[in-house]
Design an enzyme around this catalytic site. Structure first.
Site, PDB file in Angstrom:
ATOM      1  N   GLY A  75       0.938  -1.170   0.024  1.00 45.74           N
ATOM      2  CA  GLY A  75      -0.036   0.128  -0.105  1.00 45.74           C
ATOM      3  C   GLY A  75       0.744   1.214  -0.122  1.00 45.74           C
ATOM      4  O   GLY A  75       2.280   1.173   0.032  1.00 45.74           O
ATOM      5  N   PRO A  98       2.592   4.886   1.363  1.00 48.83           N
ATOM      6  CA  PRO A  98       3.106   5.504   2.400  1.00 48.83           C
ATOM      7  C   PRO A  98       2.108   6.094   3.482  1.00 48.83           C
ATOM      8  O   PRO A  98       1.128   6.666   3.005  1.00 48.83           O
ATOM      9  CB  PRO A  98       4.274   6.251   2.038  1.00 48.83           C
ATOM     10  CG  PRO A  98       4.456   6.041   0.667  1.00 48.83           C
ATOM     11  CD  PRO A  98       3.308   5.356   0.063  1.00 48.83           C
ATOM     12  N   GLY A  99       2.365   5.719   4.814  1.00 48.72           N
ATOM     13  CA  GLY A  99       1.338   6.397   5.755  1.00 48.72           C
ATOM     14  C   GLY A  99       0.301   5.532   6.038  1.00 48.72           C
ATOM     15  O   GLY A  99      -0.627   6.394   6.823  1.00 48.72           O
ATOM     16  N   SER A 110      -4.438   2.986 -18.670  1.00 46.47           N
ATOM     17  CA  SER A 110      -5.781   3.310 -18.035  1.00 46.47           C
ATOM     18  C   SER A 110      -6.330   4.732 -18.141  1.00 46.47           C
ATOM     19  O   SER A 110      -7.022   5.172 -18.023  1.00 46.47           O
ATOM     20  CB  SER A 110      -5.549   3.255 -16.533  1.00 46.47           C
ATOM     21  OG  SER A 110      -4.493   4.076 -15.988  1.00 46.47           O
ATOM     22  N   LYS A 139      -7.919   4.981  -7.171  1.00 50.17           N
ATOM     23  CA  LYS A 139      -8.248   6.150  -7.915  1.00 50.17           C
ATOM     24  C   LYS A 139      -9.436   6.981  -7.539  1.00 50.17           C
ATOM     25  O   LYS A 139      -9.393   8.181  -7.599  1.00 50.17           O
ATOM     26  CB  LYS A 139      -8.415   5.496  -9.366  1.00 50.17           C
ATOM     27  CG  LYS A 139      -7.064   4.981  -9.928  1.00 50.17           C
ATOM     28  CD  LYS A 139      -7.360   4.379 -11.483  1.00 50.17           C
ATOM     29  CE  LYS A 139      -5.977   3.819 -12.053  1.00 50.17           C
ATOM     30  NZ  LYS A 139      -6.380   3.125 -13.169  1.00 50.17           N
TER      31      LYS A 139
END
Length: 842
Positions: free
Chosen positions: A396, A398-399, A720, A763
């Site tokens: 995933g 960061p943070g 995309s 997104k």
């Protein structure tokens, strides 16, 4: 150096017997030295030696042909021609197998030995050359001619060479123990340079071929120069050897002195009743080895090194190396485990306490812990299970809490926690360690972390596994294949330890921002758990539950000093940060806390409630604006796309423009090959459906088109953006601006179909953070909406589409809703009129 003085015992060889050499003209019978031109004389081939003129040497003969020759000349004038064979291994050498230049010699003494061999004393007289071979049996004979040598001693250069040669010979004799000093006296008393040259050459250890070359030289100058060159090289070697021998002797003397003093010191300590520190150290290590609970192989290796340590002086460099190695062995937790019983309810409480929401991730972690607990209970009851357990990999931006999740798991299972960052690691030795042959060698970071954890079953976090590299020093990812495979890591062998260590009890957890950089074999050994970014509502709750109390405490402020309103926190989230995680949010909250701390320290009033106005006062003007969407999409030719990168999702504006030209297409914005191909495919679709879309086909002949994606310093790639690229081009060529509240994603084919893409949740979160209210996605990605938070599904409108025509109905204004059914109308005078004639509003 002299020839070997031991006599040869092989009767098949005719060689130098090595007795002392008599030299000087006075030793010879002058009449014997006279040789008539064309005289026929017997020829005796020599193996492995060369007899020089003006010298006397011993020889041994044992071959039948040689004995026949000696018997023949012994009854005559005893003269014989001595020549060297080309091949020293050849027996019964023939005329073509000997040198043409040799020495005329006289047999002075002859002694027959009971074993059938003959010992001779040969006196060299002069140099001769074989002109014609006469016979081969019963022995060799040939017609020979004298080969006079230039021995003029009156020349100044020759005199200088004689002196230089004498000086070199004196130095050489002083360095070689088996050369008698009388040789120097004899050399000094020789007045004839030629005799001096042959004396020196006979007493030096010169190869036979080099002696032959010396014999064949015609002038005394050449002979003296060759001898001087040889002696200079020998002197260099002897002086270097003497220096090395002296250094070794000094070192040995120093070592012997230290050993003697050490033994005296030991004796003094024994007399004083003091304990020998070295022996005490060895005994202490031996006790630790016995208590460490090592496997049999490791204990055997430790005891072997202990035995070596007891025999090595403490001052030795090797002592420190072995001592450090043994310290590592005894300090490792070979048999120390910390895991207690796993309570699933307690684990749930710990996860809920430390992390907000993330229900699916928590459920998977609890499933993992439950299976681990049941497996352990069954194994304790005697049942057998496969050793393989999944290695969790949290992926995933960061943070979002990947590392803190691992810490919560460690607390839930009651294990020690240790962490190793793999970012930038390029050396395989970082994983496996360095071999002990290297100076400063150490174990790899895996073993180091295990020792720091003081347990053989910690929760071990391998952070940033997607950022591992490789170069000429090896591939760390390949080394991790063994570490992360429970079927192999039970016998993990670090290069430094060189004994197996069991890593199968370690609970490995890895983290990454992206999956693509992780090698496929390594990714196959892990179970991937995706952690997506947070919504604004989730960030608000995380801030109020965790971040604000943490920062208030870190800045020495009371939690009830002021009330942080939801509006103030949302203002920070929406206008001062734009991220998937909460790291920047925590930094901004820390900035506000410092402002409050400054007010408290200065004695100023602190507001009872923090609202957006206070946040603007403390943090300054906002960094992000939702109004940007309307501003940047107000003109035709701009569409809002969404992408995913290492830090989560983000929107990107697809811009297009046209200018007079010849129908060219320019693509800029540091785009990758895939995204460039998407732009070309979008262009092909628009050109192929120009009339149906209400676009004049002549535009593609008379206008150049330019597609640009801003933030040119940031690389972009992927398929995309196809829907956004197509929408931007159609918006430009129809003159209709795209809606500023719609973002879109999806790959477009040449037939206008919209294909599925990845990262829908990230997104959608990025679009919502930017203020987008409608999100277009491929119809086949509709199932991914289950991963989107419920509050986000309520706040936004998600429109699944199967074709670009369906996307255009949403992304362009209402007047373009039925664009897919536009009829070609050649009579229409303008784009607006053709659209108005074809559009049917739902």
């Amino acid at each position: 150096m002299t020839e070997d003085q031991k006599p040869q015992t092989n009767p098949e060889e005719l060689v130098d017997d090595g007795a002392e050499v008599e030299v000087g003209l006075d030793a010879f019978d002058v009449d014997d030295a006279v040789l008539e031109s064309g005289e026929v004389l017997p020829v005796l081939p020599l193996r492995g030696t060369v007899v020089l003129p003006l010298t006397m040497v011993p020889l041994a003969a044992g071959q039948p042909r040689s004995l026949r020759l000696i018997d023949s000349v012994a009854s005559g004038d005893r003269r014989v021609v001595l020549v060297k064979q080309y091949d020293d291994d050849q027996t019964d050498a023939g005329p073509d197998e000997v040198r043409a230049v040799g020495t005329l010699a006289t047999i002075r003494q002859l002694m027959r030995i009971p074993d059938g061999t003959v010992r001779l004393a040969i006196q060299g007289q002069s140099r001769v050359k074989i002109e014609e071979w006469i016979t081969e049996e019963p022995f060799l004979s040939a017609r020979v001619e004298p080969l006079p040598e230039d021995s003029d001693a009156e020349d100044v250069e020759t005199t200088a060479l004689v002196r230089s040669t004498l000086e070199l010979f004196q130095r050489l004799v002083s360095l070689v123990s088996n050369l008698p000093d009388e040789l120097v006296t004899a050399a000094i008393n020789i007045d004839e340079p030629l005799a001096l040259a042959y004396l020196i050459a006979t007493n030096l250890r010169i190869e036979p071929d080099e002696r032959q070359e010396l014999l064949e030289l015609d002038t005394i100058r050449e002979k003296l120069l060759k001898l001087s060159s040889f002696m200079t090289k020998e002197l260099d070697l002897l002086e270097l050897g003497k220096k090395i021998q002296g250094d070794v002797q000094d070192e040995m003397s120093k070592t012997q002195r230290e050993y003697y003093l050490r033994e005296q010191l030991k004796a003094i300590r024994r007399e004083l009743g003091e304990e020998d520190d070295a022996q005490a150290e060895v005994d202490e290590l031996r006790e630790k080895v016995a208590e460490a609970g090592m496997p049999e192989e490791a204990e055997r290796e430790a005891n072997r090194e202990l035995d070596r340590l007891g025999r090595i002086p403490q001052a030795s460099a090797e002592y420190g190396v072995i001592k450090t190695y043994l310290d590592w062995l005894v300090e490792l937790p070979w048999n120390v485990s910390t895991e207690g019983s796993i309570d699933i309810k307690d684990a749930r409480e710990i996860l809920d306490r430390d992390h907000y929401n993330m229900e699916k991730v928590k459920d998977r972690i609890l499933e993992y812990l439950a299976v681990h607990r049941l497996r352990k209970e069954r194994m304790e009851a005697g049942e057998e299970f496969e050793a393989r357990e999944p290695i969790l990999c949290f992926v995933g931006p960061p943070g979002v809490g990947k590392t803190s999740l691992a810490q919560s798991i460690a607390e839930a299972v009651g294990r020690k926690y240790t962490r190793m960052s793999l970012g930038g690691v390029r050396d395989e030795s970082e994983i496996r360690g360095h071999r002990r042959t290297y100076i400063g060698a150490m174990p790899g970071r895996i073993i180091q972390a295990i020792r720091r954890a003081e347990a053989n079953d910690p929760v071990f976090v391998l952070d940033e596994i997607d950022k591992i590299g490789s170069d000429w020093r090896g591939d760390p990812a390949s080394a991790l294949l063994e570490v992360l495979d429970p079927e192999q890591n039970s016998t993990f062998r670090d290069h430094y330890l060189d004994v197996p260590f069991d890593l199968s009890k370690v609970m490995f957890i890895t983290t990454a921002n992206l999956l693509d950089p992780i090698p496929a074999p390594l990714r196959d050994r892990m179970e991937i758990i995706h952690l997506s970014g947070y919504t604004d509502e989730e960030k608000l709750n995380i801030a109020k539950r965790y971040l604000i109390p943490k920062q208030m405490k870190a800045h020495a402020l009371d939690e009830d000093l002021t009330e942080w309103t939801d509006a103030a926190v949302l203002h920070i989230v929406q206008h001062h940060t734009r991220e998937s995680g909460v790291r920047n949010l925590e930094r901004e909250i820390g900035s506000v806390a410092r402002k409050l701390a400054t007010r408290v320290a200065a004695g100023d009033d602190v507001p009872e409630q923090l609202d957006p106005e206070h946040v603007r006062e403390y943090l300054g003007r906002p960094r992000y604006f939702y109004e940007e969407l309307a501003t940047r999409t107000s003109l035709p030719g701009v569409a809002i796309g969404v992408g995913v990168n290492a830090v989560g999702g983000d929107i990107m504006f697809i811009e297009s423009s046209q200018a007079e030209g010849k129908g060219g297409l320019t693509i800029t914005g540091q785009l990758g090959d895939v995204m460039r191909e998407s732009a070309q495919a979008a262009m092909s679709y628009v050109r192929g459906n120009a009339r149906a879309l209400g676009i004049d086909p002549e535009v593609f002949k008379e206008q150049d088109l330019h597609v640009h994606v801003p933030a040119g310093a940031t690389p972009k790639d992927g398929p995309s953006a196809g829907v956004a690229l197509t929408t931007a081009l159609i918006s430009l060529l129809t003159g209709i601006p795209a809606r500023d509240d719609v973002a879109m994603t999806g790959e477009v084919t040449l037939r206008g179909q919209v294909l599925p893409v990845g990262g829908i949740k990230e997104k959608a979160l990025a679009a919502r953070r930017a203020g987008v209210t409608t999100f277009i996605l491929p119809k086949r990605n509709e199932v991914d909406l289950d991963d989107v938070p419920e509050e986000l599904r309520e706040e936004m409108t998600f429109v699944p589409v199967a074709t670009i025509a369906e996307a255009l109905q949403v992304s362009l204004p209402d007047e373009f809703q039925e664009v897919a059914n536009i009829e070609q109308d050649a009579s229409a005078h303008s784009t607006r009129e053709r659209l108005a004639a074809a559009v049917s509003v739902n």
